[in-house]
Design an enzyme around this catalytic site. Structure first.
Site, short mmCIF file in Angstrom:
data_model
loop_
_atom_site.label_atom_id
_atom_site.label_comp_id
_atom_site.label_asym_id
_atom_site.label_seq_id
_atom_site.Cartn_x
_atom_site.Cartn_y
_atom_site.Cartn_z
N ASP A 156 0.82 -1.22 0.00
CA ASP A 156 0.00 0.00 0.00
C ASP A 156 0.85 1.26 0.00
OD1 ASP A 156 0.80 -0.80 2.62
OD2 ASP A 156 -0.63 0.61 3.49
N GLU A 210 0.14 -1.28 5.74
CA GLU A 210 1.21 -0.79 6.61
C GLU A 210 1.06 0.69 6.92
OE1 GLU A 210 5.22 0.93 7.53
OE2 GLU A 210 3.83 1.38 5.90
#
Length: 382
Positions: free
Chosen positions: A126, A191
Site C-alpha cells: 500500500d 502498513e
C-alpha cells in the site's frame, strides 16, 4: 601572597585544560574504524529497463491506504496480486503462496535444511494518498520512467522493495538456486495505517504455524552518497529499530456565538495555544540507543574535526545534538517528534465555534513510551 595564589590557580587550570586536551586527542586517535572487511562479490546481470518497466506497472495501481476504512478500494490491490502472479511466474510456481485477509501475500520458499530457523523478508503493497498532485513533476500514478528514475507513489515506499525481492527470487530460481534455510516473503496491504489487517495478521498466522524466525528484514534505510553522508563517502544505513507512534486528539471548548461579539477566549484560540505549546516545547533529544550506536560506527569514518566530536560525546554531546536538531531529517533521529496533522473547527465565517479539535502525531524514540508522550503533552499544554 595573592599573586602566588593566582599563579597556583592558573597552573591548576592549565593542567586541567592540558589533561582534557590529551583525553580528547587520545579518544579521537583510538576511535578506529569498526567496519568489517568483506570480500566483494560478483554482481548479477540484470535487465534494468525491464525491471523498471515491471515496477512501473505496479506504480500505476492505486493501492492507497486511507485513514477512513470506508474509503478503501479493493480492486487495485487485487490487480496488484494478479500482476505479481503474471510477472513472476517462477515465484508463483515454486513458492507456496497464501493470501492473508484477501489482500496481503505470504510466500514460503522451502529450504534444504528444515532444522535451520527461517528468515523473513518484509515489504508492503500500500501507499499513502498523494495530497499534492499538482506539485509532482510527473503524475504520482503514471509510473513514468524518465531522467534515469521511476517516478510515482511507491517507488521508494515501498513497492520497490516488493518488486526488488521478487526480482531477486525469480532470478535465483531461474539459476537453479535453492536456499539452505526456508525464506518467507511477507507483503502486507495496510502498513501505512498501522498494519493490523496485513503484517499483524501475517505474524499471527506464522505464530500459529510455529514459525520462529532467525531475523526479519524490512524496507529499512537508505544508501547515502558522498554528498549526503556525514562520513562524506558512500554509506549504507542499517535500521535496527523502528519508532512506534501515538496520536493524541486535542479538544478545546469555549462559548460560541456571533463573530460580532466574541468572548475574550475562543475555542480556536485555546486550541492554537495548545498547538503552539506542543511545537515550541519538543520532547528532549538524546544520542543514546540506536542513534548513538549508529554514530559509534559512522564517527570513526568522518574527517578529523568531526571525529573529535563523536569520539568525545561525553564532552560535546550537547553541541552535536544542537547541530542535529537544526535539520528535520536529523532531528527526528534524536528525539520523539511532534507533528500536528489535522485541525478542525468552525462552520461559517461569522460564527464562533463552541469547540475546535486537532490531531497530533508523535513518533516515539526507541526507549520512550506513549505514556511519556502523554505526560509531556499534559505538562506543556497545562
Amino acid at each position: 601572597m595573592i599573586q602566588f595564589k593566582m599563579q597556583k590557580i592558573f597552573l591548576i587550570a592549565l593542567g586541567i585544560i592540558i589533561a582534557l586536551l590529551l583525553i580528547v586527542i587520545v579518544n579521537t586517535l583510538t576511535n578506529s574504524s569498526r567496519q568489517i572487511n568483506m570480500a566483494s562479490i560478483e554482481g548479477i546481470s540484470v535487465d534494468s529497463q525491464k525491471a523498471a518497466e515491471r515496477l512501473s506497472l505496479a506504480i500505476k495501481l492505486k493501492t492507497i491506504s486511507h485513514q477512513k476504512t470506508e474509503a478503501f478500494i479493493a480492486e487495485p490491490f487485487l490487480q496488484l496480486i494478479d500482476l505479481i502472479s503474471d510477472t513472476f511466474p517462477k515465484v508463483e510456481a515454486n513458492l507456496e503462496k497464501k493470501v492473508i485477509n484477501h489482500y496481503s501475500l505470504l510466500y514460503k520458499w522451502s529450504g534444504r535444511n528444515s532444522s535451520l530457523k527461517p528468515v523473513i523478508f518484509l515489504a508492503h503493497l500500500d501507499v499513502v494518498p498523494p495530497e499534492t498532485e499538482s506539485e509532482w513533476r510527473y503524475p504520482p500514478f503514471m509510473g513514468t520512467i524518465a531522467d534515469g528514475y521511476i517516478w510515482g507513489r511507491g517507488t521508494l515506499d515501498d513497492k520497490s522493495s516488493v518488486f526488488g525481492v521478487l526480482e531477486a527470487v525469480e532470478h535465483l530460481i531461474s539459476q537453479g538456486f535453492v536456499p539452505n534455510r526456508t525464506i518467507y516473503l511477507a507483503f502486507g496491504h495496510d502498513e501505512e495505517i498501522g498494519g493490523k489487517q496485513g503484517a499483524a495478521a501475517i505474524a499471527q498466522y506464522l505464530k500459529q504455524q510455529g514459525v520462529n524466525s532467525l531475523f526479519t528484514l524490512d524496507e529499512g534505510m537508505v544508501i547515502l552518497d558522498e554528498n549526503l553522508s556525514p562520513a562524506q563517502k558512500v554509506t549504507a544505513i542499517i535500521g535496527v529499530a523502528e519508532k512506534g507512534y501515538v496520536t493524541l486528539k486535542l479538544n478545546a471548548r469555549a462559548e460560541g456565538g456571533h463573530s460580532s461579539m466574541p468572548a475574550k477566549v475562543s475555542a480556536v484560540g485555546l486550541l492554537a495555544n495548545a498547538i503552539t505549546a506542543l511545537e515550541e516545547n519538543q520532547l528532549p533529544s538524546t544520542l543514546s540507543g540506536a542513534s548513538g550506536k549508529m554514530f559509534d560506527f559512522i564517527g570513526p569514518e568522518m574527517g578529523f574535526a568531526k571525529r573529535i566530536l563523536f569520539a568525545n560525546r561525553w564532552l560535546f554531546g550537547d553541541l552535536i545534538i544542537s547541530i542535529l536538531e537544526e535539520k528535520k531529517t536529523t532531528a527526528a533521529m534524536v528525539r520523539t517528534t511532534t507533528a500536528v496533522t489535522m485541525v478542525s473547527g468552525g462552520v461559517k465565517e461569522n460564527v464562533l465555534p463552541s469547540q475546535a479539535s486537532a490531531v497530533a502525531n508523535f513518533r516515539i524514540l526507541p526507549g520512550s513510551s506513549s505514556k511519556d508522550v502523554l505526560n509531556h503533552a499534559r505538562k506543556v499544554i497545562a
